[in-house]
Design an enzyme around this catalytic site. Structure first.
Site, mmCIF file in Angstrom:
data_model
loop_
_atom_site.group_PDB
_atom_site.id
_atom_site.type_symbol
_atom_site.label_atom_id
_atom_site.label_comp_id
_atom_site.label_asym_id
_atom_site.label_seq_id
_atom_site.Cartn_x
_atom_site.Cartn_y
_atom_site.Cartn_z
ATOM 1 C CG ASP A 93 -2.467 54.306 38.939
ATOM 2 O OD1 ASP A 93 -2.620 55.304 38.195
ATOM 3 O OD2 ASP A 93 -1.352 53.791 39.138
ATOM 4 C CD GLU A 151 2.102 57.337 36.098
ATOM 5 O OE1 GLU A 151 3.283 57.362 35.727
ATOM 6 O OE2 GLU A 151 1.778 57.586 37.279
#
Length: 405
Positions: A93, A151
């Site tokens: 991400d 994350e």
């Protein structure tokens, strides 16, 4: 702010096998493609499609749509049955940051950017998957490569674990890396024990009694109470935590009031708590509420407190950390390139994987001031020296070869 320049002439170089060096241009291409199209946590649909397309092209068995956008590739050795099971984890991400870099691979999505290196992590994991698949006779057992969403928040590791990514077959050890601009290119940060801090947050609303600024005796001043709470919270670390332990209690936001001559009836504090020692996980929130309650009581104010435990500390297993360190020392030409004291109060949800199986999370130095590649993580001009990509693949591959034999 640019990180302190490093004299690169004294930095050790890496030993990378020719076949992985030959992958370097692909690693850069993949990383830059991912960098152009950043996506936030649990929305990494384009990223996941890119990863699955590559895995399918190479014929690597994999499963997608785990914890929404997560992927697990499974690579089994061609050697006779037996062997061990190792997992490699990479996050995918990006962040809600507007990129300021002027490069041909800059973000094409307004307001989003890969400002922490996860595009590089994904490219390294892809390169590792490709190499291991082509050399299934170089190890014995099974390797699971976990492409994890979210994350940066709200956290993709825990739901992936809950959906069974460490089972069938059961993972015996897990490793992961972070490209790290706090270390120069040519170094690797490895340590056993606590590497990254727990991440917890709190929101506290002070409930006072508003009134006219010229008549404070008729009020309970929430701003005054909040100011004293902020000061008093600093005593938790200073006077309740062992000086040999590291901890942080930070109030990052304070919101109150609407006019200069009106005493506000409410004040809102938002803050973060960080620590390495799991034993502090009960002490700090307990003392935090006691401090808030005491200050509020002394002024006749009330409070509402919301305390959130986000990520536990990242604690590396001693044996797996020793494995990674021994590998790093064979990749870096001199032991000086392996940095043991590399702890940070930053957090990572790799910690959830490390709570389940022995493992090691480590840093690969990626800063290069000579190329103006030394801005800190989460900065709008963050970027890294892409030669670190091949280094990451080499270390991952050697860890698999040494563990799964």
């Amino acid at each position: 702010m640019v990180a302190t320049p490093v004299n690169l002439s004294s930095v050790p170089k890496f030993k990378i096998r020719s076949e992985i060096l030959a992958l370097q241009s692909n690693l850069v291409q993949w990383r830059r493609e991912l960098h152009r199209w950043p996506e936030l946590g649990f929305k990494e649909r384009r990223t996941a499609a890119f990863v699955q397309q590559k895995l399918s092209e190479w014929g690597i068995p994999h499963q997608g749509s785990i914890a929404q956008t997560g992927i697990v590739a499974t690579i089994t050795s061609t050697k006779p049955t037996g062997g061990r099971v190792m997992a490699i984890r990479a996050d995918m991400d990006a962040l809600p940051i507007q990129e300021e870099n002027i490069v041909d691979y800059r973000s094409q999505i307004d307001g989003l950017m890969h400002a922490c290196g996860h595009d590089g992590h994904t490219a390294i994991a892809l390169g590792t998957a490709f190499w291991l698949w082509q050399h299934r006779d170089s190890f014995r057992g099974t390797v699971k490569i976990i492409f994890q969403p979210a994350e940066e928040g709200p956290g993709g590791a825990k739901p992936m674990i809950e959906q069974g990514v460490l089972e069938h077959p059961r993972v015996e050890a897990i490793i992961g890396l972070h490209l790290w601009n706090n270390l120069p290119i040519g170094t690797v940060g490895v340590r056993s024990g606590a590497l990254m801090a727990a991440v917890e947050s709190f929101t506290c609303t002070i409930l006072g009694k508003g009134g006219h600024g010229a008549m404070p005796h008729q009020t309970v001043d929430s701003v005054l109470v909040a100011a004293q709470v902020v000061n008093a919270l600093q005593t938790i670390v200073a006077r309740n935590v062992d000086p040999l332990d590291s901890a942080v209690v930070t109030v990052g936001e304070l919101h109150a009031g609407t006019k200069r001559n009106v005493i506000a009836d409410k004040a809102k504090l938002n803050g973060t708590v960080r620590y390495f020692n799991p034993a502090l996980g009960n002490l700090i929130p307990q003392r935090l509420e006691q401090v808030i309650a005491g200050v509020c009581q002394s002024h006749g104010a009330g409070y509402e407190l919301d305390y959130q435990r986000l990520y536990p500390p990242v604690i590396n297993d001693g044996a797996i950390a020793a494995l990674v360190r021994s590998v790093a020392e064979t990749v870096v030409e001199t032991p000086a390139g392996v940095v043991p004291e590399c702890r940070t109060m930053g957090g990572e949800d790799m910690s959830f994987f490390l709570q389940e199986v022995p493992g090691c999370y480590f840093f690969v130095g990626a800063a290069n001031p000579d190329k103006d590649l030394a801005y800190p993580h989460h900065h709008p001009r963050f970027d890294f020296d892409e030669t670190a990509l091949g280094t990451g693949v080499e270390i991952f591959v050697r860890c698999v070869e040494k563990f799964c034999r």
